[in-house]
Motif scaffolding. Structure first.
Motif, PDB file in Angstrom:
ATOM      1  N   ILE A   1     -44.500   7.544  55.972  1.00 60.08           N
ATOM      2  CA  ILE A   1     -45.145   8.812  55.613  1.00 60.08           C
ATOM      3  C   ILE A   1     -44.131   9.818  55.096  1.00 60.08           C
ATOM      4  O   ILE A   1     -44.345  11.030  55.169  1.00 60.08           O
ATOM      5  N   TYR A   2     -43.028   9.328  54.544  1.00 60.26           N
ATOM      6  CA  TYR A   2     -41.974  10.212  54.058  1.00 60.26           C
ATOM      7  C   TYR A   2     -42.518  11.202  53.029  1.00 60.26           C
ATOM      8  O   TYR A   2     -43.140  10.820  52.035  1.00 60.26           O
ATOM      9  N   GLY A   3     -42.317  12.482  53.277  1.00 60.79           N
ATOM     10  CA  GLY A   3     -42.706  13.533  52.337  1.00 60.79           C
ATOM     11  C   GLY A   3     -44.185  13.837  52.282  1.00 60.79           C
ATOM     12  O   GLY A   3     -44.613  14.665  51.479  1.00 60.79           O
ATOM     13  N   MET A   4     -45.002  13.198  53.144  1.00 65.41           N
ATOM     14  CA  MET A   4     -46.457  13.394  53.070  1.00 65.41           C
ATOM     15  C   MET A   4     -46.887  14.729  53.691  1.00 65.41           C
ATOM     16  O   MET A   4     -47.809  15.373  53.231  1.00 65.41           O
ATOM     17  N   ASN A   5     -46.243  15.115  54.804  1.00 68.36           N
ATOM     18  CA  ASN A   5     -46.491  16.418  55.422  1.00 68.36           C
ATOM     19  C   ASN A   5     -47.980  16.653  55.671  1.00 68.36           C
ATOM     20  O   ASN A   5     -48.523  17.722  55.378  1.00 68.36           O
ATOM     21  N   ASP A   6     -48.651  15.653  56.236  1.00 75.63           N
ATOM     22  CA  ASP A   6     -50.091  15.747  56.472  1.00 75.63           C
ATOM     23  C   ASP A   6     -50.357  16.531  57.761  1.00 75.63           C
ATOM     24  O   ASP A   6     -49.950  16.111  58.850  1.00 75.63           O
ATOM     25  N   PRO A   7     -51.057  17.678  57.681  1.00 75.60           N
ATOM     26  CA  PRO A   7     -51.301  18.483  58.888  1.00 75.60           C
ATOM     27  C   PRO A   7     -52.119  17.745  59.941  1.00 75.60           C
ATOM     28  O   PRO A   7     -52.078  18.116  61.120  1.00 75.60           O
ATOM     29  N   LYS A   8     -52.855  16.708  59.536  1.00 72.81           N
ATOM     30  CA  LYS A   8     -53.642  15.946  60.519  1.00 72.81           C
ATOM     31  C   LYS A   8     -52.748  15.271  61.550  1.00 72.81           C
ATOM     32  O   LYS A   8     -53.209  14.906  62.636  1.00 72.81           O
ATOM     33  N   LEU A   9     -51.481  15.087  61.213  1.00 76.80           N
ATOM     34  CA  LEU A   9     -50.554  14.411  62.117  1.00 76.80           C
ATOM     35  C   LEU A   9     -49.882  15.364  63.104  1.00 76.80           C
ATOM     36  O   LEU A   9     -49.099  14.926  63.945  1.00 76.80           O
ATOM     37  N   GLY A  10     -50.190  16.670  63.008  1.00 85.47           N
ATOM     38  CA  GLY A  10     -49.590  17.619  63.931  1.00 85.47           C
ATOM     39  C   GLY A  10     -48.078  17.613  63.822  1.00 85.47           C
ATOM     40  O   GLY A  10     -47.502  17.555  62.734  1.00 85.47           O
ATOM     41  N   ASN A  11     -47.386  17.638  64.966  1.00 87.08           N
ATOM     42  CA  ASN A  11     -45.922  17.640  64.964  1.00 87.08           C
ATOM     43  C   ASN A  11     -45.337  16.335  64.436  1.00 87.08           C
ATOM     44  O   ASN A  11     -44.169  16.285  64.045  1.00 87.08           O
ATOM     45  N   ASN A  12     -46.141  15.285  64.423  1.00 91.92           N
ATOM     46  CA  ASN A  12     -45.645  13.983  63.959  1.00 91.92           C
ATOM     47  C   ASN A  12     -45.409  13.948  62.454  1.00 91.92           C
ATOM     48  O   ASN A  12     -44.748  13.040  61.954  1.00 91.92           O
ATOM     49  N   LYS A  13     -45.945  14.912  61.735  1.00 87.80           N
ATOM     50  CA  LYS A  13     -45.687  14.976  60.296  1.00 87.80           C
ATOM     51  C   LYS A  13     -44.222  15.268  60.015  1.00 87.80           C
ATOM     52  O   LYS A  13     -43.754  15.092  58.892  1.00 87.80           O
ATOM     53  N   GLN A  14     -43.471  15.709  61.032  1.00 88.98           N
ATOM     54  CA  GLN A  14     -42.049  15.988  60.867  1.00 88.98           C
ATOM     55  C   GLN A  14     -41.221  14.714  60.766  1.00 88.98           C
ATOM     56  O   GLN A  14     -40.052  14.769  60.404  1.00 88.98           O
ATOM     57  N   ASN A  15     -41.820  13.575  61.098  1.00 88.92           N
ATOM     58  CA  ASN A  15     -41.107  12.305  61.047  1.00 88.92           C
ATOM     59  C   ASN A  15     -41.580  11.482  59.868  1.00 88.92           C
ATOM     60  O   ASN A  15     -42.605  11.786  59.246  1.00 88.92           O
ATOM     61  N   SER A  16     -40.837  10.436  59.529  1.00 86.29           N
ATOM     62  CA  SER A  16     -41.136   9.670  58.316  1.00 86.29           C
ATOM     63  C   SER A  16     -41.810   8.336  58.577  1.00 86.29           C
ATOM     64  O   SER A  16     -42.268   7.679  57.653  1.00 86.29           O
ATOM     65  N   LEU A  17     -41.892   7.929  59.846  1.00 83.38           N
ATOM     66  CA  LEU A  17     -42.538   6.668  60.191  1.00 83.38           C
ATOM     67  C   LEU A  17     -43.440   6.888  61.391  1.00 83.38           C
ATOM     68  O   LEU A  17     -43.046   7.560  62.356  1.00 83.38           O
ATOM     69  N   ILE A  18     -44.657   6.350  61.339  1.00 79.76           N
ATOM     70  CA  ILE A  18     -45.513   6.361  62.514  1.00 79.76           C
ATOM     71  C   ILE A  18     -46.004   4.949  62.775  1.00 79.76           C
ATOM     72  O   ILE A  18     -46.181   4.152  61.849  1.00 79.76           O
ATOM     73  N   VAL A  19     -46.190   4.642  64.032  1.00 78.33           N
ATOM     74  CA  VAL A  19     -46.784   3.371  64.453  1.00 78.33           C
ATOM     75  C   VAL A  19     -48.121   3.683  65.093  1.00 78.33           C
ATOM     76  O   VAL A  19     -48.222   4.556  65.965  1.00 78.33           O
ATOM     77  N   ALA A  20     -49.156   2.981  64.630  1.00 81.69           N
ATOM     78  CA  ALA A  20     -50.512   3.202  65.120  1.00 81.69           C
ATOM     79  C   ALA A  20     -51.111   1.874  65.553  1.00 81.69           C
ATOM     80  O   ALA A  20     -50.666   0.805  65.132  1.00 81.69           O
ATOM     81  N   ASP A  21     -52.145   1.948  66.387  1.00 82.24           N
ATOM     82  CA  ASP A  21     -52.787   0.717  66.816  1.00 82.24           C
ATOM     83  C   ASP A  21     -53.747   0.225  65.735  1.00 82.24           C
ATOM     84  O   ASP A  21     -53.817   0.796  64.637  1.00 82.24           O
ATOM     85  N   SER A  22     -54.508  -0.822  66.023  1.00 82.94           N
ATOM     86  CA  SER A  22     -55.356  -1.453  65.018  1.00 82.94           C
ATOM     87  C   SER A  22     -56.470  -0.544  64.517  1.00 82.94           C
ATOM     88  O   SER A  22     -57.017  -0.754  63.431  1.00 82.94           O
ATOM     89  N   THR A  23     -56.805   0.494  65.288  1.00 80.79           N
ATOM     90  CA  THR A  23     -57.829   1.448  64.852  1.00 80.79           C
ATOM     91  C   THR A  23     -57.210   2.782  64.452  1.00 80.79           C
ATOM     92  O   THR A  23     -57.896   3.806  64.404  1.00 80.79           O
ATOM     93  N   ASN A  24     -55.904   2.789  64.195  1.00 85.33           N
ATOM     94  CA  ASN A  24     -55.164   3.941  63.671  1.00 85.33           C
ATOM     95  C   ASN A  24     -55.016   5.098  64.654  1.00 85.33           C
ATOM     96  O   ASN A  24     -54.820   6.245  64.245  1.00 85.33           O
ATOM     97  N   ASN A  25     -55.086   4.796  65.956  1.00 82.74           N
ATOM     98  CA  ASN A  25     -54.676   5.783  66.950  1.00 82.74           C
ATOM     99  C   ASN A  25     -53.147   5.760  67.035  1.00 82.74           C
ATOM    100  O   ASN A  25     -52.545   4.699  67.192  1.00 82.74           O
TER     101      ASN A  25
END
Length: 388
Positions: free
Chosen positions: A172-196
């Protein structure tokens, strides 16, 4: 040591996506130092580095023309060749290069995509997943191209890879999506099979004045997902609940990551005279094949896992197909084989040089037979020498 310093500096930014905001654990205990020294390193001829070579000519038909290959996936003795720019399709071939069928569903309706941002093999299912970034959705097809289902992604992302558990690692580098809250400050997220969201990792350094990005920071080899954050020289192994620092690529000579820069322009200027690990690597069973970005090309190095030793590619070799071992490989095949795709017009341009004064050659004749500038690309398979 440098790599420990970098990790310690960044640890405060490793945060979890869970409500309690617990931090993801970063394991540095298994980190291996890969020293690439352009001046003092051991350089071997390609004849020593490469055990054998073969090629696959992708059959050309009127409805399967490939512009530029973006991905190559190997599934059940089939080649899935992705062209996400020209044809926006996936052409499927057997291992002899015979064309089998095409997966192409361009549109806005159910089972259709606007863009092939990237393609993944779905673990445990005979399915592929196409990320359609503009429409924020993943579309699932059977291997034969039959539509299965569609999944909406609740946040903006660049591309993703499947962990073998079914969890997903998103860039998610440079995406800055507000839906991610504070996690938008990072460039990689790991989510489960239903995107939690499970956790996020590595502070996003994108800003208007600095927007350079590596070629591809997320890569998957034989079930393992690797992440090489932007403008760093460390490769991490992404797991379900933790991130493991795997390799530190230490370029001993004129390394850009050791220098100061604030803007993309300053960084690009440094690239004109210095070296940089741009994230180009292939993880093999016995080796890690690494390309380094330099002002004069992309020289390669082979890291031997068992010996923890690096051998540089001298660029010298006798086999005619060494002419096509250039830039970065596109994929891994089997245990210790790297795959390059070469446009037909480039091969034809080298014909006179390769043949020299010879009118016929048993190695070259099959390659040039019926090859035209309009032919599909040719895949070259270079099997590394296990006796290094």
């Amino acid at each position: 040591m440098k790599y420990i310093y970098v990790i310690i500096v960044l640890l405060p930014f490793f945060c979890s996506c869970r409500p309690n905001e617990s931090r993801v654990k970063v394991d540095i205990s298994k980190l291996e130092e890969i020293i690439i020294d352009p001046k003092k390193g051991i350089a071997l001829p390609m004849d020593s580095l490469i055990k054998n070579i073969f090629f696959v000519k992708l059959e050309t038909k009127g409805d399967n023309l490939i512009g530029k290959i973006s991905q190559i996936l190997f599934v059940n003795d089939l080649l899935f060749v992705v062209d996400n720019e020209s044809s926006k399709s996936i052409n499927v071939f057997d291992m002899k290069g015979s064309f089998k069928y095409k997966i192409s569903h361009i549109g806005n309706g159910p089972g259709e995509y606007v863009e092939i941002s990237n393609v993944c093999i779905v673990p445990g299912k005979e399915q592929i997943a196409i990320l359609d970034r503009p429409q924020s959705r993943i579309i699932y097809y059977k291997y034969d191209g039959q539509y299965v289902s569609m999944e909406v992604i609740p946040f903006i992302n660049d591309y993703f890879e499947y962990l073998e558990s079914g969890n997903k690692a998103y860039e998610i580098y440079g995406m800055n999506d507000p839906k991610l809250g504070n996690n938008k400050q990072n460039s990689l997220i790991v989510a489960d099979s239903t995107n939690n969201l499970i956790y996020s990792f590595f502070k996003d350094i994108y800003k208007p004045e600095f927007h350079y990005t590596k070629n591809r920071t997320l890569r998957k080899f034989q079930g393992n997902v690797y992440y090489s954050p932007n403008i760093t020289d460390t490769i991490y192994l992404v797991k379900d609940s933790t991130v493991e620092a795997k390799y530190h690529i230490n370029i001993a000579e004129k390394n850009v990551t050791d220098m100061k820069f604030e803007t993309s322009e300053q960084f690009n200027d440094l690239l004109n005279d210095n070296y940089f690990f741009n994230g180009d690597f292939i993880e093999l069973k016995d080796f890690t094949y690494i390309n380094v970005m330099t002002p004069w090309g992309y020289p390669s190095a082979v890291y031997v896992h068992s010996k923890k030793k690096v051998f540089l590619n001298s660029g010298v070799g006798n086999h005619p197909f060494f002419n096509f071992l250039t830039n970065e490989p596109k994929a891994r095949y089997n245990d210790n084989c790297i795959v390059f795709d070469v446009q037909s017009y480039i091969i034809l341009a080298s014909k006179d040089k390769l043949y020299g004064n010879k009118k016929s050659d048993p190695l070259l004749d099959p390659l040039f037979d019926n090859l035209t500038e309009d032919s599909n690309p040719v895949l070259f398979f270079f099997h590394l020498n296990e006796n290094l």
